[in-house]
Design a protein around this motif. Structure first.
Motif, mmCIF file in Angstrom:
data_model
loop_
_atom_site.group_PDB
_atom_site.id
_atom_site.type_symbol
_atom_site.label_atom_id
_atom_site.label_comp_id
_atom_site.label_asym_id
_atom_site.label_seq_id
_atom_site.Cartn_x
_atom_site.Cartn_y
_atom_site.Cartn_z
ATOM 1 N N TRP A 18 0.817 -1.224 0.000
ATOM 2 C CA TRP A 18 0.000 0.000 0.000
ATOM 3 C C TRP A 18 0.851 1.275 0.000
ATOM 4 O O TRP A 18 0.330 2.348 -0.326
ATOM 5 C CB TRP A 18 -0.991 0.000 1.172
ATOM 6 N N TYR A 19 2.127 1.142 0.316
ATOM 7 C CA TYR A 19 3.007 2.322 0.253
ATOM 8 C C TYR A 19 3.249 2.773 -1.191
ATOM 9 O O TYR A 19 3.784 3.850 -1.426
ATOM 10 C CB TYR A 19 4.361 2.020 0.909
ATOM 11 N N GLU A 20 2.875 1.917 -2.138
ATOM 12 C CA GLU A 20 3.018 2.282 -3.562
ATOM 13 C C GLU A 20 1.709 2.052 -4.310
ATOM 14 O O GLU A 20 1.715 1.690 -5.485
ATOM 15 C CB GLU A 20 4.160 1.475 -4.206
ATOM 16 N N ALA A 21 0.583 2.254 -3.640
ATOM 17 C CA ALA A 21 -0.709 1.935 -4.264
ATOM 18 C C ALA A 21 -1.427 3.158 -4.841
ATOM 19 O O ALA A 21 -2.556 3.056 -5.299
ATOM 20 C CB ALA A 21 -1.620 1.227 -3.249
ATOM 21 N N GLY A 22 -0.774 4.316 -4.820
ATOM 22 C CA GLY A 22 -1.443 5.512 -5.332
ATOM 23 C C GLY A 22 -0.461 6.471 -5.963
ATOM 24 O O GLY A 22 0.656 6.082 -6.299
ATOM 25 N N ASP A 23 -0.873 7.715 -6.103
ATOM 26 C CA ASP A 23 0.028 8.670 -6.743
ATOM 27 C C ASP A 23 0.267 9.936 -5.919
ATOM 28 O O ASP A 23 0.764 10.937 -6.452
ATOM 29 C CB ASP A 23 -0.445 9.004 -8.165
ATOM 30 N N VAL A 24 -0.066 9.888 -4.634
ATOM 31 C CA VAL A 24 0.281 11.020 -3.764
ATOM 32 C C VAL A 24 1.678 10.771 -3.196
ATOM 33 O O VAL A 24 1.889 9.818 -2.438
ATOM 34 C CB VAL A 24 -0.725 11.175 -2.603
ATOM 35 N N GLU A 25 2.634 11.611 -3.593
ATOM 36 C CA GLU A 25 4.018 11.398 -3.143
ATOM 37 C C GLU A 25 4.189 11.844 -1.697
ATOM 38 O O GLU A 25 3.797 12.954 -1.331
ATOM 39 C CB GLU A 25 4.990 12.152 -4.049
ATOM 40 N N ILE A 26 4.767 10.970 -0.908
ATOM 41 C CA ILE A 26 5.092 11.277 0.492
ATOM 42 C C ILE A 26 6.617 11.231 0.619
ATOM 43 O O ILE A 26 7.229 10.176 0.458
ATOM 44 C CB ILE A 26 4.482 10.233 1.449
ATOM 45 N N VAL A 27 7.218 12.385 0.868
ATOM 46 C CA VAL A 27 8.674 12.442 0.986
ATOM 47 C C VAL A 27 9.085 12.015 2.386
ATOM 48 O O VAL A 27 8.519 12.485 3.380
ATOM 49 C CB VAL A 27 9.177 13.863 0.672
ATOM 50 N N ASN A 28 10.029 11.087 2.458
ATOM 51 C CA ASN A 28 10.531 10.614 3.747
ATOM 52 C C ASN A 28 11.810 11.336 4.152
ATOM 53 O O ASN A 28 12.521 11.876 3.319
ATOM 54 C CB ASN A 28 10.810 9.114 3.659
ATOM 55 N N HIS A 29 12.079 11.323 5.437
ATOM 56 C CA HIS A 29 13.367 11.813 5.936
ATOM 57 C C HIS A 29 14.424 10.733 5.710
ATOM 58 O O HIS A 29 14.102 9.560 5.530
ATOM 59 C CB HIS A 29 13.260 12.138 7.431
ATOM 60 N N GLY A 30 15.672 11.149 5.746
ATOM 61 C CA GLY A 30 16.763 10.181 5.641
ATOM 62 C C GLY A 30 16.831 9.550 4.263
ATOM 63 O O GLY A 30 16.488 10.178 3.254
ATOM 64 N N ASP A 31 17.247 8.292 4.266
ATOM 65 C CA ASP A 31 17.561 7.591 3.022
ATOM 66 C C ASP A 31 16.368 7.029 2.257
ATOM 67 O O ASP A 31 16.494 6.689 1.082
ATOM 68 C CB ASP A 31 18.451 6.373 3.352
ATOM 69 N N LEU A 32 15.247 6.852 2.937
ATOM 70 C CA LEU A 32 14.141 6.107 2.326
ATOM 71 C C LEU A 32 13.520 6.892 1.165
ATOM 72 O O LEU A 32 13.180 8.062 1.326
ATOM 73 C CB LEU A 32 13.079 5.815 3.395
ATOM 74 N N PRO A 33 13.369 6.263 0.012
ATOM 75 C CA PRO A 33 12.738 6.946 -1.128
ATOM 76 C C PRO A 33 11.292 7.326 -0.799
ATOM 77 O O PRO A 33 10.712 6.808 0.155
ATOM 78 C CB PRO A 33 12.782 5.897 -2.251
ATOM 79 N N PRO A 34 10.698 8.204 -1.598
ATOM 80 C CA PRO A 34 9.305 8.598 -1.336
ATOM 81 C C PRO A 34 8.347 7.414 -1.477
ATOM 82 O O PRO A 34 8.612 6.476 -2.218
ATOM 83 C CB PRO A 34 9.011 9.634 -2.438
ATOM 84 N N PHE A 35 7.232 7.480 -0.740
ATOM 85 C CA PHE A 35 6.113 6.576 -0.964
ATOM 86 C C PHE A 35 5.178 7.211 -1.989
ATOM 87 O O PHE A 35 5.248 8.416 -2.246
ATOM 88 C CB PHE A 35 5.277 6.386 0.316
ATOM 89 N N HIS A 36 4.257 6.388 -2.501
ATOM 90 C CA HIS A 36 3.201 6.911 -3.377
ATOM 91 C C HIS A 36 1.882 6.290 -2.946
ATOM 92 O O HIS A 36 1.583 5.144 -3.282
ATOM 93 C CB HIS A 36 3.521 6.596 -4.839
ATOM 94 N N LEU A 37 1.138 7.063 -2.158
ATOM 95 C CA LEU A 37 -0.061 6.540 -1.502
ATOM 96 C C LEU A 37 -1.326 6.964 -2.240
ATOM 97 O O LEU A 37 -1.336 7.967 -2.962
ATOM 98 C CB LEU A 37 -0.131 7.059 -0.055
ATOM 99 N N THR A 38 -2.404 6.226 -2.002
ATOM 100 C CA THR A 38 -3.720 6.716 -2.407
ATOM 101 C C THR A 38 -4.037 7.969 -1.593
ATOM 102 O O THR A 38 -3.433 8.213 -0.537
ATOM 103 C CB THR A 38 -4.824 5.676 -2.109
#
Lengths: 198, 198
Positions: free
Chosen positions: B29-49
């Motif tokens: 579900w962290y990649e189930a949509g197209d709303v970009e969520i920018v994370n801190h540190g090294d983790l790439p952005p998520f793309h949520l519903t």
């Protein structure tokens, strides 16, 4: 043609009973309201909330036959031949009982060659209605074999810590289901139904 | 004063990862949509519903400090000192690391005298915000000790069969929670929050 649907009251940690088979607080929702639901056979009436009563009535109306394991059959003495929801049941067992007192009701059927044969037999009995599959080893085998169309969970807000899992004895796997087609909020339970992705 | 809330993506059978710690499809579900969520540190952005994004943003905005176990700390190398949601974290451990390279960030705190002390320390750090508690042994200990106010479950429609339970190592018990205060339908996940009954 009906569906094949497993169903169980389940804790947040995925158990359907304590290790000693006691459902503990998982059945609290059967007495969480004031809509009386009369059962067949020996079981006293339930008293559900109106939300749970609507869900329950729909569920019972949909099912034409149940598939259960030998453990549940033995614990309940085969419901003395009359299951609370009033439909026939197919018991998956290696060795059918020879001394079951309620055989003459015609409601209990015994299948000795596994879950797939049991579900096929239950489909014949159910006709246009759906087949209900009990939780535990039976549900685990049916899910692993791709025989379920839907998984119904009566999700109870309790953590048991240990117990019998809804889907027992399935190998590590990721059986994907679809997003819930139904979510009904009630008291001491949330009713959910998930389609199995095939 | 904030709450103490555990949270995890959880399979229908109550697991938060496979036995080898891989979350498998639980994070779909962290990649189930197209709303970009920018994370801190090294983790790439998520793309949520949009539904999950609203839930996630509210969750992240609420948390002032996290409590995690040593296993998660070691697996992630303490997120190199910067957790994806950008808050400090308290690690429950018998023996703090002496060679952790990211100690100078000041974001990692180590508590050696158990879960109650760790949550107390996290509350100090969080101030008016809530404390987030990671799943697994930590969540199990916190729930058993009556230290949680709420349990958040990102319920993923998958059956894993085996894995690490959300609430690990708690004795058989029935910890009752309240009916969910929040149910959000999304894609590949249903977000639920349950209050702990005290």
């Amino acid at each position: 043609m009906g569906k094949v649907v497993s169903s169980a009251s389940t804790s947040l940690d995925g158990f359907v009973a304590y290790p000693d088979n006691d459902p503990g607080p998982l059945f609290d929702w059967y007495e969480a309201g004031d809509v009386e639901i009369v059962n067949h056979g020996d079981l006293p009436p339930f008293h559900l909330t109106s939300e749970s009563a609507d869900y329950w009535t729909g569920w019972v109306g949909e099912i034409g036959c149940l598939v259960v394991g030998r453990l549940l059959f033995d614990i309940t003495d085969g419901w003395k031949g009359e299951h609370p929801i009033g439909v026939p049941f197919v018991v998956v067992t290696h060795e059918p009982p020879t001394d079951w007192k309620w055989g003459s009701t015609g409601n209990g059927h015994f299948v000795t060659d596994g879950i797939e044969a049991a579900i096929a037999r239950a489909k014949e009995i159910a006709g246009d209605k759906s087949v209900g599959v009990a939780a535990g080893t039976i549900a685990g085998q049916a899910l692993a074999a791709g025989l379920l169309d839907e998984v119904a969970i009566d999700l109870v807000p309790v953590v048991l810590g240990k117990g019998h899992p809804y889907f027992a004895d399935i190998a590590p796997a990721d059986v994907k289901l679809g997003d819930p087609t139904l979510i009904i909020r009630s008291s001491r339970v949330t009713h959910l139904r998930f389609p199995v992705v095939k």
